[in-house]
Design an enzyme around this catalytic site. Structure first.
Site, PDB file in Angstrom:
ATOM      1  N   ASP A  73       0.819  -1.210   0.000  1.00  0.00           N
ATOM      2  CA  ASP A  73       0.000   0.000   0.000  1.00  0.00           C
ATOM      3  C   ASP A  73       0.851   1.256   0.000  1.00  0.00           C
ATOM      4  O   ASP A  73       2.068   1.208   0.131  1.00  0.00           O
ATOM      5  CB  ASP A  73      -0.951   0.001   1.209  1.00  0.00           C
ATOM      6  CG  ASP A  73      -0.277  -0.487   2.491  1.00  0.00           C
ATOM      7  OD1 ASP A  73       0.944  -0.300   2.629  1.00  0.00           O
ATOM      8  OD2 ASP A  73      -0.969  -1.059   3.350  1.00  0.00           O
ATOM      9  N   ASP A 142      -7.368  -4.284  14.669  1.00  0.00           N
ATOM     10  CA  ASP A 142      -8.731  -4.621  14.250  1.00  0.00           C
ATOM     11  C   ASP A 142      -8.744  -5.680  13.154  1.00  0.00           C
ATOM     12  O   ASP A 142      -9.761  -5.929  12.524  1.00  0.00           O
ATOM     13  CB  ASP A 142      -9.470  -3.361  13.765  1.00  0.00           C
ATOM     14  CG  ASP A 142      -8.792  -2.683  12.580  1.00  0.00           C
ATOM     15  OD1 ASP A 142      -7.771  -3.200  12.093  1.00  0.00           O
ATOM     16  OD2 ASP A 142      -9.276  -1.623  12.138  1.00  0.00           O
ATOM     17  N   HIS A 144      -7.122  -5.747  10.230  1.00  0.00           N
ATOM     18  CA  HIS A 144      -6.999  -5.385   8.816  1.00  0.00           C
ATOM     19  C   HIS A 144      -5.671  -5.837   8.232  1.00  0.00           C
ATOM     20  O   HIS A 144      -4.646  -5.855   8.915  1.00  0.00           O
ATOM     21  CB  HIS A 144      -7.203  -3.875   8.598  1.00  0.00           C
ATOM     22  CG  HIS A 144      -6.110  -3.002   9.121  1.00  0.00           C
ATOM     23  ND1 HIS A 144      -6.222  -2.284  10.292  1.00  0.00           N
ATOM     24  CD2 HIS A 144      -4.882  -2.714   8.619  1.00  0.00           C
ATOM     25  CE1 HIS A 144      -5.115  -1.592  10.484  1.00  0.00           C
ATOM     26  NE2 HIS A 144      -4.279  -1.834   9.494  1.00  0.00           N
ATOM     27  N   GLU A 149      -9.651  -2.326   5.616  1.00  0.00           N
ATOM     28  CA  GLU A 149     -10.256  -2.096   6.920  1.00  0.00           C
ATOM     29  C   GLU A 149     -11.412  -3.068   7.177  1.00  0.00           C
ATOM     30  O   GLU A 149     -11.878  -3.747   6.256  1.00  0.00           O
ATOM     31  CB  GLU A 149     -10.778  -0.650   6.984  1.00  0.00           C
ATOM     32  CG  GLU A 149      -9.726   0.411   6.659  1.00  0.00           C
ATOM     33  CD  GLU A 149      -8.802   0.706   7.816  1.00  0.00           C
ATOM     34  OE1 GLU A 149      -8.558  -0.191   8.640  1.00  0.00           O
ATOM     35  OE2 GLU A 149      -8.311   1.843   7.905  1.00  0.00           O
TER      36      GLU A 149
END
Length: 269
Positions: A73, A142, A144, A149
């Site tokens: 990314d 979380d 991801h 996400e």
């Protein structure tokens, strides 16, 4: 799914780096004409792995001359030479210290005039090399993967993604604690892009990742925890430390510790 449980972050990093080195050597010994294609992450999790890969390269054990890399990314809108751009991160922490050819490193252009076209180009370039052999990654608290996400599609491809407030809060530590300085969007490979790799290795370290590791290993596949998609990959490998195992069931923990006793330990070169 394999789960490798190491005592601490240092040993986790050594195990991961030496496993990657073995895969590179095996590819070389087979006399493959195509380069070995490696997917790479940024963030704090892979830093120890990068340090060991650098050491192995400088010692002459491995070479990156026939390696092609694709990063996961990049922030949208940050200049490439910005201190917190992932282009800068990769060169400062890895590329500048190994013998990789500059033209063999691929990072999404967060300043592309047409971001959607850039994402399509990236997918096409990955395909032109015959896909990714091993995708290294980490996961967020979380769950991801890359910037996929919670509630990202598990069939997603490289695209522009809006970052959640929690992700911006976590990443603000790299921007002097200023949340407003963290870009709100990023270009990221999709969950399916990662899953298409022949092998996926995910690093999970620290107690803050314990809940994510539990959802990755023990619970059902869900877009709420994009890391759980690893359950569907035929060759997924999680390398974690003891601190990250805090929410695993005792029997789950004992199972993976027991079954790995029969496997060769790649920490010995």
């Amino acid at each position: 799914m394999r789960v490798i449980i190491e005592p601490d972050y240092e040993k986790l990093s050594l195990w991961a780096a030496r496993y990657i080195a073995r895969r590179m050597k095996e590819h070389e010994r087979r006399g493959e004409k195509r380069p070995f294609v490696l997917g790479l992450p940024t963030g704090s999790s892979p830093l120890g792995t990068y340090r060991e890969l650098i050491r192995l390269c400088r010692s002459g054990y491995i070479s990156f001359r026939n390696i092609v890399t694709f990063n996961m990314d990049e922030y949208a809108g940050l200049p490439r030479d910005h201190e917190q751009s992932y282009w800068t991160f990769m060169h400062r922490n890895f590329f500048d210290h190994i013998d990789i050819e500059p033209e063999n490193t691929n990072i999404l252009d967060g300043n592309a005039a047409d971001p959607d076209a850039e994402c399509r180009r990236y997918e096409e370039k990955i395909a032109s090399y015959g896909g990714i052999d091993l995708f290294l990654g980490g996961i967020g608290a979380d769950g991801h993967i890359a910037f996929n996400e919670p509630f990202s599609s598990l069939s997603s491809r490289t695209r522009v993604k809006t970052l959640t407030y929690d992700t911006k809060v976590m990443n603000s530590r790299f921007f002097g604690g200023n949340i407003s300085a963290v870009p709100s969007t990023a270009l990221t490979v999709g969950v399916q892009t990662v899953m298409d790799a022949r092998e996926v290795m995910i690093l999970v370290n620290g107690h803050s990742k314990a809940r994510a590791l539990k959802h990755t290993v023990e619970d059902g596949v869900s877009q709420a925890w994009t890391c759980s998609a690893l359950q569907m990959h035929p060759r997924s490998l999680i390398v974690c430390d003891e601190a990250a195992c805090g929410e695993l069931k005792v029997d789950t923990y004992k199972y993976f510790k027991d079954i790995e006793q029969a496997n060769l330990d790649p920490s010995v070169l």
